[in-house]
Enzyme design. Sequence first.
Site, short mmCIF file in Angstrom:
data_model
loop_
_atom_site.label_atom_id
_atom_site.label_comp_id
_atom_site.label_asym_id
_atom_site.label_seq_id
_atom_site.Cartn_x
_atom_site.Cartn_y
_atom_site.Cartn_z
N ASP A 8 0.74 -2.13 -0.45
CA ASP A 8 0.12 0.49 0.09
C ASP A 8 0.50 1.15 0.17
O ASP A 8 2.62 0.97 0.47
CB ASP A 8 -0.97 -0.13 1.15
CG ASP A 8 -1.96 1.42 1.90
OD1 ASP A 8 -2.22 1.61 0.55
OD2 ASP A 8 -1.97 2.08 2.19
N ASP A 10 -0.30 5.36 0.71
CA ASP A 10 -0.30 5.86 2.29
C ASP A 10 -0.35 4.99 3.25
O ASP A 10 -1.26 4.38 3.59
CB ASP A 10 -1.99 6.53 1.60
CG ASP A 10 -1.83 7.79 0.38
OD1 ASP A 10 -0.48 8.65 0.46
OD2 ASP A 10 -2.16 7.60 -0.16
N GLY A 45 -7.22 3.66 3.16
CA GLY A 45 -7.62 3.19 1.96
C GLY A 45 -8.83 3.42 1.52
O GLY A 45 -8.73 1.96 0.48
N ILE A 46 -9.67 3.72 1.48
CA ILE A 46 -10.74 3.94 0.64
C ILE A 46 -10.76 4.68 -0.36
O ILE A 46 -10.16 5.78 0.07
CB ILE A 46 -12.38 3.92 1.43
CG1 ILE A 46 -12.89 5.32 1.94
CG2 ILE A 46 -12.21 2.67 2.14
CD1 ILE A 46 -13.30 5.16 2.46
N ARG A 48 -11.78 7.76 -3.09
CA ARG A 48 -12.38 9.04 -2.99
C ARG A 48 -13.45 9.53 -2.80
O ARG A 48 -13.73 10.19 -1.99
CB ARG A 48 -11.25 10.31 -3.92
CG ARG A 48 -11.31 11.56 -4.36
CD ARG A 48 -10.59 12.59 -4.80
NE ARG A 48 -9.56 11.51 -5.28
CZ ARG A 48 -9.24 11.98 -6.71
NH1 ARG A 48 -9.50 13.00 -7.64
NH2 ARG A 48 -7.78 11.61 -6.93
N SER A 117 -5.05 5.04 -4.29
CA SER A 117 -4.55 6.62 -4.79
C SER A 117 -5.29 7.22 -6.51
O SER A 117 -3.24 5.83 -6.97
CB SER A 117 -3.90 6.86 -3.91
OG SER A 117 -3.62 8.13 -4.37
N ASN A 119 -3.34 10.00 -6.93
CA ASN A 119 -2.38 9.98 -7.00
C ASN A 119 -0.97 9.41 -6.68
O ASN A 119 0.10 9.86 -6.75
CB ASN A 119 -2.42 10.94 -5.93
CG ASN A 119 -3.44 11.97 -6.56
OD1 ASN A 119 -2.92 12.71 -7.40
ND2 ASN A 119 -4.37 12.42 -5.51
N ASP A 171 -1.73 -0.51 6.52
CA ASP A 171 -1.83 0.35 7.16
C ASP A 171 -3.53 0.98 7.97
O ASP A 171 -3.68 1.17 8.74
CB ASP A 171 -1.31 1.61 7.25
CG ASP A 171 -2.05 2.52 6.82
OD1 ASP A 171 -2.52 2.31 5.50
OD2 ASP A 171 -2.13 3.67 7.14
P1 B16 Z 1 -6.92 9.21 -4.02
P2 B16 Z 1 -4.00 3.87 0.62
C1 B16 Z 1 -5.49 5.57 -0.39
O1 B16 Z 1 -4.24 5.32 -0.51
C2 B16 Z 1 -6.18 6.42 1.33
O2 B16 Z 1 -5.61 5.88 1.91
C3 B16 Z 1 -6.92 7.45 0.86
O3 B16 Z 1 -7.16 8.24 2.37
C4 B16 Z 1 -7.56 7.72 -0.32
O4 B16 Z 1 -9.16 8.56 -0.28
C5 B16 Z 1 -7.66 6.91 -1.25
O5 B16 Z 1 -6.01 6.62 -1.69
C6 B16 Z 1 -7.94 7.33 -2.21
O6 B16 Z 1 -6.67 8.49 -2.23
O7 B16 Z 1 -8.36 10.77 -3.37
O8 B16 Z 1 -5.40 10.08 -3.94
O9 B16 Z 1 -6.95 8.54 -5.08
O10 B16 Z 1 -3.69 4.10 1.34
O11 B16 Z 1 -4.58 3.01 -0.19
O12 B16 Z 1 -2.43 4.07 -0.63
MG MG Z 2 -2.68 3.44 3.22
#
Ligand code: B16
Ligand code: MG
Length: 213
Positions: A8, A10, A45-46, A48, A117, A119, A171
Amino acid sequence: MKQLFIFDMDGVLTETSEQHYLAWKETALKIGIEINRELNEKLKGISRMASLSTILEHGNKLNAYSEQEKESLATKKNRLYQEMITHFTKDNLFEGVEELFIKIKSKGAKIAIGSASKNAPMLIQNMGIEKYIDYVVDPDEVKNGKPAPDIFLKASEVLGVKVDDCVGIEDAEAGIEAIKAAGMLAVGIGKRDILSGADILLNHVKEMIDMID
Ligand code: B16
Ligand code: MG
């Protein structure tokens, strides 16, 4: 030894959960919803749009906005978030990540990123870790986000590694659930009360370095 390590992003490789939190907090306040860190745990983890739904539900405004308005709120949050991560560099990688990646590769195993994400590719580039990564799952290319197993299964399919030979590192509660639903070994980085489903629990990703021989 496992053949594919699916990380993962973030909260595992870098600390962006604070930036996600601050960007959502500011966006939610503009529509009169106050969020706290406890609620933020549920957003980890969820996706946007799933995060936005959770926030609207928390503020009793789940049906108050059209799809277009929701898209616009999510876009605003993402702009704020991107402003906060645009200056990320190698220095934002958690301690030990590069050493861990080098060790995994030296054993002939593969590395994938299984982040929710959109991003993630930008962060990977900014932090200079693309050379270690065999595959980055595009969350838009899978049907269901975490806690469904799709993101983790996609990495194992594309890289041709059986789920028994894969380990997922997460996480977030939704992420651990996704790894277990994929039938993989789950390493949780964080606290037991949140990550009770993990097979192995660590305080920090750098602790994995000594687990690989
Ligand atoms: P984005 P991960 C997740 O990343 C974040 O934990 C989560 O808080 C966020 O909403 C999701 O990415 C989407 O992110 O808006 O940048 O597309 O923990 O799966 O790496
Ligand atoms: Mg994460």
